[in-house]
Each structure stands twice: as structure tokens, then as C-alpha cells.
Design an enzyme around this catalytic site. Structure first.
Site, PDB file in Angstrom:
ATOM      1  N   ASP A 484       0.827  -1.108  -0.100  1.00 36.79           N
ATOM      2  CA  ASP A 484       0.104  -0.151  -0.037  1.00 36.79           C
ATOM      3  C   ASP A 484       0.900   1.131  -0.140  1.00 36.79           C
ATOM      4  O   ASP A 484       1.960   1.208   0.350  1.00 36.79           O
ATOM      5  CB  ASP A 484      -1.050   0.059   1.111  1.00 36.79           C
ATOM      6  CG  ASP A 484      -2.224   0.453   0.951  1.00 36.79           C
ATOM      7  OD1 ASP A 484      -2.194   1.607  -0.138  1.00 36.79           O
ATOM      8  OD2 ASP A 484      -3.086   0.310   1.583  1.00 36.79           O
ATOM      9  N   ASP A 550     -10.513   1.804  -3.693  1.00 40.11           N
ATOM     10  CA  ASP A 550     -11.137   1.399  -2.297  1.00 40.11           C
ATOM     11  C   ASP A 550     -12.673   1.246  -2.356  1.00 40.11           C
ATOM     12  O   ASP A 550     -13.301   1.013  -1.401  1.00 40.11           O
ATOM     13  CB  ASP A 550     -10.426   2.547  -1.260  1.00 40.11           C
ATOM     14  CG  ASP A 550      -9.131   2.114  -0.815  1.00 40.11           C
ATOM     15  OD1 ASP A 550      -8.566   1.134  -0.935  1.00 40.11           O
ATOM     16  OD2 ASP A 550      -8.456   3.171  -0.232  1.00 40.11           O
TER      17      ASP A 550
END
Length: 750
Positions: A484, A550
């Protein structure tokens, strides 16, 4: 569909123009795409043909007499005809494409070609090669050298890059920018880019290409949500299946830009470059005792095709050539724990979730953020890459035991990291405050998500991160890393060097990924950057998958996925079935829509399956089984998108490489002006074959999702048979379904 089977063809030809200018032309052809580069005298070359193969490449020598502009009033004695790197010495009056200086003083170059080599060069390794043109030029008076490389790849992509060298024996050379480009034909007068923000990436926007410059920069250390994945040009109204499209992409994961520019005296250029901060790249003088240093630009990739789909297919084929194992090994159904438990991790909870996932047919189980020291929220612990023994005590309820249990269940085990970031509330920050990118010793950049950026250009910080990841991979047999990147990289100065550091930081990220995969063969990496940021061919040289957004709300994902597929093939698109209402938007949607949306990527689950009613578990299990049945075709075929005139509907699909099968998804996003919906053409089929079209069994019950008051004649097990030419031209009538619903149907060659 386009044909990628054509072998490479190259040639070099010479003559003189009608004005007596010596000419040399280099021709490269592969996979139905040809590129011709013309050298007039000693000047830098021009790209004079980027399009279909020509029967007689030598005839392209005539492009000089056909295209060289006349002198006109009010200007210079030369009229701009942009070379591969136009400068003011060529009468270029647009934006600077080369920005270099010595001691803070701008240098103006006039490059002269010294050598031209046409051969075969590696794409990444000696196993993958392509026709390669290498041009070496220099401005001896200014002490600057230039090497330009151009390749026509097996997919039909064209890519170019440049190396800039300091030939001066006494003075440094500061490099502040070098922008390459492809020329556009006059009819390509509309530009398509993508914009967006967190949870709404890849939103398309169009605008005319007028006189002036359109620039889409990203200055946050990565290609951001708002940066354009590709920049496309074509006739006004060009679509997925019609009109010639020209597209560029910058294969770089740091600061960069894409641009389209037209000045009154010259053809338009479609280009891109890395953005460099002052002092970021300084080339030392030649001393005769060490290898000469150079600044290398990222690769600029150009694609051309009939419609956006064909241009995208060239990018897909290139990525597939870089990752051949993705086709030979089925992409495992993945469950990620983030939206299931967030930071609330424990052995009992995640072991139970893993067991439920295995029963559902999940093949990879990924533990997300929250496993390491002090990580009970996003305020602590980044950089302290050690297992939190308060949550995961040593023994039968350790994280190691969970990894072993996941492997026992026949699944791969994955773990989340954010290697580039550091929490101010962490042991590593307290011990090494100098390991943080910052504008100076007295101030840190604005925080984002309670974190700063680790200076991976510092060898000690690099070693700390690499060794922690390397040891954990070995300890637990980690098969998969979710990597990430949740914070903008701003005010990025390295305390160690005192210089801006995004370029070197990006190279360090590539280095860690490369070294981990070398040490651990078979390891896969997913690139996630606050969801759908940092998606580019630089990071995808090493990453095997991207997290598209997301936001797993399928209504939002319809276009996020569609426009991400302009670059990335479906097997590399992380697509998960989430909860309803969606955690990101609060929108309630049917499981059928959520699963149908995830079906056309690398399918997974982002959902607490321990809290799902049995009837929904059964339905999800049927979708997972169906995905496994079709995934080889979905992940080796050609992605297609319908050019539906109705903005309320979407038609997306995949056609097998041999044209024998196809799956299409019809999505009714909102209520439509058409009621019932109008027929939709099915792109990508073989026009000379007949096809049987029929719904997938799981989508056959229209009563659950539709409001049609009579049967749809072809929506039945036997379907109907039509010629491919008719399906491509006229198509079929889709079903009447409610807004925010989707249905999938197949076409099979008879």
C-alpha cells in the site's frame, strides 16, 4: 479484432530531397503497426509515419518533400517541424521540451546526429526483444550528449526514451526536464483524459485540442487519482470501437505529466515526461576515470488502434508478455480482510474467516493492515515491521500459526505492508528521525493519515525495510504482498543528500520489489495506493495486480474498471465483492450486481463472510464457481466495450483470443430514456462466423432483477443464433432490468 501475429520487419533507406537535403529513413513494423523515422541531414529525426504497414517503405523517403514546411512571414528562417526533441534551434516556440543548465544558467542545445543503429534490443531481458532504433547525437559546443531509443514492441506498442549525458570535463550539468512526444495527424482534434479522486478514480473527460498546451501533471510522488492513466487523441467523438485513436502513457511511478500541445506553425504533439525538481538530477563532469553518468527518462509508450479497445489491447498484450505466468496459472480467488474486520484482528476471528473462505472456494487469504507492533488504529506503528505479540502471541494463536492454517486449508497466504511510510508514533521514527523525507531539519511535511514518508534513498532505511519484509516472507511462507501507499509524497527532500528525492525514491521502490521477487520466486505483489492511485507500467513491471479502487460499490466501479482497462488487462485488476450497503458510499446493491462487476477482473471478496446469511453465501459460492469456469478465457481474451449512445447503460465484455467465445455484461446503471432498452451491438466477434447467444444460468431469472412484462425471446437456455456480422452491426435487445442491476450472457461460435 486486431492481429498481433505479424513478425517484425525493419529497413533503412537513403536518398536526397528535391532541395538536395540528404535523407535517411528507418522503418520498423510489427504486429500490424509501422513506425517510420526520417533523418534530414545531421539534424535530429522526425517521426513521419505511425500507423498501418506500408507496402513499399522506401517510398516514405518522400515524406520530407511532402511535409517539410515553407518559411512564412513574421517568423524565423526555419519553420517548426518538431523532431524527437524539439528545441528553439529548430524554431520550436512551444513549451520547453529540454530544460538543462550549468551553474543556474540555461543551456540551449542544437543536437547533431553522430550515429544511427537499427537492430534488435531487449525489452526487459534477452528473452523478450524488439526492433530497436538507437540514435546518438550531441552538441559538442555545449558539452551535452543525447541518446534516443525507440522500439516497436511485439504487441504493436511503440515506446521511446532518452539518455542525457554530460560531456563537459569541468562542470556539472543540472537536468530539470526532458519531454518526449509523438506527432498527431490534424484530424486528431479531441483529447480524452481521466480524472478523479479517492473512491472515484478514472472518470473520463473530453475536450478539444486547440492551439495551446493541455498538461496533466502529478506532483505527489506517484500518478495520483487525478492524473490521467492515458492521454488519448482522435476525431471528435471517437469511441471504444470506432475511429483511429492515439494514446500515450508514461511508464513511471513518481512525479510526471502527460501533455498535448499544438502551436500555429506545427503539428500537434502527444507526449509525457518525468517532472524533476531543481537539483534533483545533477550529472557530474567527465573525469576519465569512471563510467559516464546519464539521466534516463522513463519510457513513453504510444499506442494506436481502431478505437480505444484496440489501443488498449496493445497495452494489455505488453503487460501479459511481462507476466506470462498470469495466463498459465489461474488467478486465485482472493479474500482480503480489511472491510471484514478492519483493525480488529485476532487468531480466532481470522482463522474462522479463513475456514469459511475456504469452504466458499476462496484460494488466497490476505491479512490487511493491523498485524504489526502497536497497530490498533492508523495512528501508530508504520515502519515497525514486527508482529504485535499482544494481538498475535507466540504459540498456537500466532500470526505464524494463522499462516500455517491458511496453507493447511489449501489457500495462499498474503500480508499487508506499507513499506514507504512511517508513523511519527513508532519506534523507528523515534530512533531514526533522519529517515524521513522533509523540507528541512526544523519542519516535517503536512501529515496524511498520521504518517510521513520513509527516505528509502537512505541505504540504512532501505535495508531496514527490505530485511523486515524479507524475513517475514521467509518466516511465514508469504505468497502474496499487498503493498500500500496511502500518503502523498510532498516536500520530498532527503536529509541524507539534501536534495529532492522523488526520482531516487521511486527507483528504490522498484529495487525492493525486484529484490524481494528475486529472493522469493513465485511471490506476487499487489500495488495499492489509497486504492486506485499509482497504476502505471513502471510499477506493473514488478507488481502482478493493482487494487483498482478503495470503493467496491459496483455502481461506481462500472466506469472505474472500464477506464482502468484502457491500460490494465482484467487478470491484473483487483475486483472484490463487498458488503451491502457499501462501506465507502452507503449504497445498497444486489449481490448479483456486485458479483457481476467483480467477475470481469481478478475476482475476490472484501466482506465478513461470518456475518453473511446462508442464502447469500450460496449465491456467492455459485458466482465463485462460475468465475473459475470462465477465468482462463477472461484472462487471456480481448477486452471490449460497447459504444452505447445511452449514458444510462454499459456493455462490457471479453472475447476469447480465437474469437470462439465471448462473455458480455449488460449493466443498467440508472433509469434510461429508452424503455425498453435499445439493441446493443456486440463488439469483437468474428464477422464470418455464426454465434449462439444466451444468458448465463445464474442470470437467467429476469423476474428477480427486471420489470419486463413479457418474455425476452432469446433469454433462455437455447438462446438464438445470429451471424457475427449482424451481432457486431445491429446487436441484440438487452433485457429490461432495474437500475443498478447487471446481467451476463455468452456468445459461442457454432
Amino acid at each position: 479484432m486486431e492481429d498481433h501475429r505479424g513478425g517484425p520487419r525493419t529497413g533503412s533507406y537513403q536518398s536526397k530531397s528535391n532541395l538536395g537535403v540528404p535523407l535517411r529513413l528507418v522503418y520498423m513494423e510489427q504486429s500490424g503497426l509501422a513506425l517510420a523515422v526520417l533523418f534530414p541531414g545531421k539534424g535530429l529525426p522526425r517521426i513521419v509515419h505511425w500507423g498501418d504497414p506500408v507496402a513499399d517503405p522506401q517510398a516514405l523517403l518522400g515524406t520530407y518533400d511532402a511535409l517539410a514546411p515553407q518559411r512564412v512571414s513574421g517568423g524565423l528562417d526555419l519553420t517548426a517541424w518538431p523532431s524527437i526533441l524539439p528545441t528553439q534551434s529548430e524554431a520550436w516556440t512551444g513549451q520547453r521540451r529540454l530544460c538543462i543548465c550549468r551553474g543556474g544558467v540555461e543551456i540551449f542545445c542544437r543536437f547533431q546526429v553522430e550515429s544511427v543503429d537499427l537492430g534488435t534490443g531487449p525489452v526487459l531481458s534477452d528473452d523478450l526483444t524488439a526492433p530497436t532504433l538507437t540514435v546518438r547525437a550531441c552538441d559538442r559546443g555545449q558539452g551535452v550528449g543525447l541518446t534516443w531509443r525507440c522500439q516497436v514492441l511485439p504487441s504493436g506498442l511503440v515506446r521511446q526514451r532518452a539518455d542525457l549525458l554530460n560531456l563537459d570535463t569541468a562542470r556539472d550539468l543540472d537536468v530539470n526536464g526532458l519531454e518526449l512526444a509523438f506527432p498527431l495527424p490534424a484530424e486528431a482534434s479531441e483529447i480524452l483524459t481521466t480524472t478523479g479522486h479517492h473512491l472515484r478514480e478514472r472518470s473520463p473527460q473530453r475536450q478539444p485540442l486547440t492551439i495551446g498546451r493541455l498538461e496533466r501533471p502529478s506532483l505527489v510522488g506517484r500518478p495520483d487519482f487525478d492524473s490521467s492513466l492515458v492521454m488519448c487523441a482522435g476525431r471528435p467523438g471517437f469511441g471504444f470501437e470506432h475511429d483511429e485513436v492515439y494514446a500515450v502513457h508514461l511508464g513511471w511511478s513518481g512525479n510526471g505529466l502527460l501533455s498535448a500541445e499544438r502551436i500555429p506553425s506545427a503539428p500537434a504533439l502527444l507526449g509525457g515526461s518525468e517532472i524533476l525538481m531543481a537539483g534533483e538530477i545533477t550529472l557530474p563532469p567527465v573525469d576519465g576515470h569512471s563510467d559516464q553518468q546519464a539521466y534516463s527518462t522513463p519510457w513513453l509508450y504510444g499506442s494506436r488502434g481502431k478505437g480505444l479497445d484496440q489501443a488498449a489491447h496493445r497495452y494489455h498484450a505488453f503487460l501479459r508478455s511481462l507476466h506470462p505466468g498470469l495466463a498459465s496459472r489461474s488467478r486465485p480467488v482472493t479474500l482480503n480482510t480489511w472491510e471484514a474486520v478492519y483493525f480488529d484482528q485476532s487468531y480466532d476471528k481470522l482463522a474462522a474467516l479463513a475456514e469459511q473462505a475456504a469452504r466458499m472456494g476462496v484460494e488466497r487469504f490476505v491479512v490487511d493492515d493491523g498485524w504489526f507492533q502497536g497497530r490498533r488504529s492508523d495512528e501508530f506503528g508504520l515502519g515497525d515491521w514486527s508482529i504485535d505479540r499482544q494481538v498475535w502471541p507466540e504459540g498456537p494463536k500466532s500470526l505464524e500459526s494463522l499462516a500455517a492454517r491458511v496453507h493447511q486449508l489449501g489457500m495462499e497466504f498474503g500480508l499487508w505492508f506499507e513499506p514507504e511510510m512511517i508513523s511519527p508514533d513508532s519506534n523507528v521514527f523515534r530512533d531514526h528521525p533522519d529517515w524521513v523525507l522533509s523540507p528541512g531539519p526544523s519542519r516535517l511535511p503536512v501529515e496524511g493519515r498520521n504518517q510521513q514518508v520513509m527516505d528509502l534513498t537512505n541505504p540504512d532505511a532501505y535495508a531496514h525495510v527490505f530485511e523486515a519484509m524479507d524475513s517475514l516472507i521467509a518466516l511465514m511462507g508469504i505468497d502474496y504482498i499487498k503493498w500500500d501507499h496511502n500518503r502523498y509524497v510532498t516536500e520530498a527532500r532527503s536529509p541524507r543528500s539534501g536534495r529532492p528525492a522523488v526520482h531516487a525514491q521511486t527507483e528504490a521502490v522498484y529495487g525492493i520489489m525486484r529484490d524481494l521477487k528475486t529472493r522469493h520466486p513465485g511471490l506476487e505483489i499487489e500495488s495499492c495506493a489509497s486504492g486506485g492511485a499509482r497504476i502505471d507500467l513502471g510499477i506493473l513491471e514488478f507488481a502482478d495486480r493493482v487494487w483498482v479502487s478503495d470503493c467496491v460499490d459496483p455502481v461506481e466501479r462500472a466506469d472505474i474498471q472500464r477506464y482502468t482497462s484502457l491500460l490494465v488487462p482484467p487478470e491484473m485488476l483487483g475486483e472484490h465483492v463487498g458488503d451491502s450497503p457499501a462501506h465507502s458510499t452507503g449504497r445498497a446493491t444486489s449481490l448479483g450486481l456486485r458479483a457481476a462487476m467483480a467477475f470481469f477482473g481478478h475476482m475476490g471478496v472484501e466482506w465478513n463472510l461470518l456475518a453473511v446469511p446462508q442464502d447469500q453465501l450460496d449465491e456467492l459460492g455459485r458466482w465463485i464457481d462460475l468465475y473459475k469456469q470462465w477465468r482462463h478465457m477472461l484472462h487471456t481474451g480481448h477486452v471490449v466495450h460497447g459504444d452505447a449512445p445511452d449514458p444510462a447503460v454499459r456493455l462490457d465484455g471479453v472475447v476469447s483470443a480465437d474469437g470462439s467465445q465471448a462473455l458480455y455484461r449488460f449493466t443498467q446503471l440508472t433509469s434510461s430514456v429508452n424503455y425498453p432498452p435499445q439493441p446493443l451491438a456486440l463488439p469483437g466477434l468474428d464477422s464470418k462466423s455464426d454465434y449462439r447467444i444466451r444468458p448465463l444460468d445464474i442470470c437467467s431469472d429476469l423476474d428477480r432483477i427486471g420489470s419486463g412484462q413479457s418474455p425476452l425471446a432469446w433469454w433462455c437456455p437455447q438462446g438464438t443464433v445470429l451471424p457475427g456480422a449482424v451481432l457486431e452491426a445491429q446487436g441484440v435487445r438487452p433485457p429490461v432490468i432495474h437500475p443498478a442491476e447487471a446481467a451476463i450472457f455468452e456468445a459461442s461460435r457454432i
